[in-house]
Design an enzyme around this catalytic site. Structure first.
Site, PDB file in Angstrom:
ATOM      1  N   CYS A  90      39.400  39.858  41.361  1.00 48.52           N
ATOM      2  CA  CYS A  90      38.012  40.182  41.725  1.00 48.52           C
ATOM      3  C   CYS A  90      37.583  39.393  42.966  1.00 48.52           C
ATOM      4  O   CYS A  90      38.085  39.656  44.052  1.00 48.52           O
ATOM      5  CB  CYS A  90      37.066  39.971  40.551  1.00 48.52           C
ATOM      6  SG  CYS A  90      35.492  40.867  40.778  1.00 48.52           S
ATOM      7  N   HIS A 180      39.000  43.039  36.599  1.00 51.50           N
ATOM      8  CA  HIS A 180      39.242  41.874  35.732  1.00 51.50           C
ATOM      9  C   HIS A 180      40.252  42.235  34.643  1.00 51.50           C
ATOM     10  O   HIS A 180      40.189  43.301  34.037  1.00 51.50           O
ATOM     11  CB  HIS A 180      37.940  41.430  35.068  1.00 51.50           C
ATOM     12  CG  HIS A 180      36.948  40.881  36.038  1.00 51.50           C
ATOM     13  ND1 HIS A 180      36.989  39.578  36.499  1.00 51.50           N
ATOM     14  CD2 HIS A 180      35.884  41.458  36.640  1.00 51.50           C
ATOM     15  CE1 HIS A 180      35.994  39.378  37.339  1.00 51.50           C
ATOM     16  NE2 HIS A 180      35.313  40.501  37.446  1.00 51.50           N
ATOM     17  N   GLU A 182      41.189  39.165  32.781  1.00 54.72           N
ATOM     18  CA  GLU A 182      41.142  37.853  32.140  1.00 54.72           C
ATOM     19  C   GLU A 182      39.952  37.661  31.209  1.00 54.72           C
ATOM     20  O   GLU A 182      39.798  36.599  30.587  1.00 54.72           O
ATOM     21  CB  GLU A 182      41.119  36.761  33.219  1.00 54.72           C
ATOM     22  CG  GLU A 182      39.767  36.511  33.876  1.00 54.72           C
ATOM     23  CD  GLU A 182      39.256  37.626  34.785  1.00 54.72           C
ATOM     24  OE1 GLU A 182      38.183  37.436  35.379  1.00 54.72           O
ATOM     25  OE2 GLU A 182      39.906  38.690  34.900  1.00 54.72           O
TER      26      GLU A 182
END
Length: 251
Positions: A90, A180, A182
């Protein structure tokens, strides 16, 4: 065998490494997490076999408010130049793009928020990290800014209808992903509370704990093996992408 050491750059307290850190560790990596700006970046990368750069709420060019971003870009450029395997997520991918000569600006299609799909591009089918991913990959989006121009020579690996530059590779082993992989449901719910104007852009049933739990189960299924491949790349057990072929025009 010594565990490969990864430098993890965390630009924002709100975006920890989460499950990605667990996947990297279970694959054998040692993580050195630096939360900025309270913790300093290393002067060089001699002690590291790879780099991970996470996301954050600031912009990739927001040096006036966050002057340490210049040091992050410099370190990412150094990693790419030294062919140290790098995974930037990101904001991290935007910082990597800018560091290597690309451009980032406020997205002209508005914020991209919530669960989504990105699709592999041609170069992904022969890429060591992306080749084994499905054609369409589950991801989580939460961004205002977007990459508007890739660095010269970068390979586009994944795209989406609204924002085409979803994943790229520079040279043989520097990777940026706009989305994303994570996050946890709780992290995304915190983001939604902190940025209600962005959360309102999704349907009411999208950012619920139940739906986010389902989405993150799908993300784990797809991206956990990806993280394991990244550790293999860092360890030297997986060959990096081949050099791009440069051909001369026929006479």
């Amino acid at each position: 065998m010594t565990a490969p050491k990864l430098l993890v750059i965390q630009p924002d307290e709100s975006d920890p490494i989460g499950p990605l850190g667990e996947w990297l560790a279970e694959a054998g990596a040692e993580l050195d997490i630096r939360l900025l700006p309270d913790q300093t970046l290393p002067a060089d990368l001699d002690a590291y076999a790879g780099v991970v750069c996470l996301g954050g709420g600031m912009g990739a060019n927001d040096d006036e408010a966050h002057p340490w971003l210049a040091d992050v870009r410099k370190l990412l450029s150094k990693a790419a130049g030294a062919r140290i395997p790098t995974l930037a997520i990101c904001l991290g991918s935007q910082l990597l793009a800018v560091a290597l000569g690309g451009s980032v600006a406020t997205g002209d299609q508005g914020p991209e928020v919530g669960p989504g799909l990105v699709s592999k591009k041609d170069a992904a089918w022969t890429d060591p990290l992306f080749a084994d991913l499905p054609l369409m990959q589950d991801v989580l989006q939460f961004h205002n800014d977007a990459i508007t121009r890739l660095p010269a020579g970068a390979e586009l690996l994944a795209s989406s209808p609204r924002y085409p530059y979803q994943a790229f590779r520079f040279d043989r082993c520097a990777y940026g992903v706009q989305f994303h992989i994570e996050t946890t449901p709780d992290v995304v719910l915190d983001w939604a509370r902190q940025a209600p104007e962005m959360a309102e852009l999704t349907r009411p049933d999208v950012l619920t704990p139940e739906n986010l739990a389902r989405v993150h189960a799908d993300i784990t299924e797809t991206w956990r093996p990806f993280a394991q491949r990244f550790v293999r790349l860092v360890s030297g057990d997986l060959a990096p992408a081949a050099d791009r072929q440069r051909t001369l025009p026929m006479a």
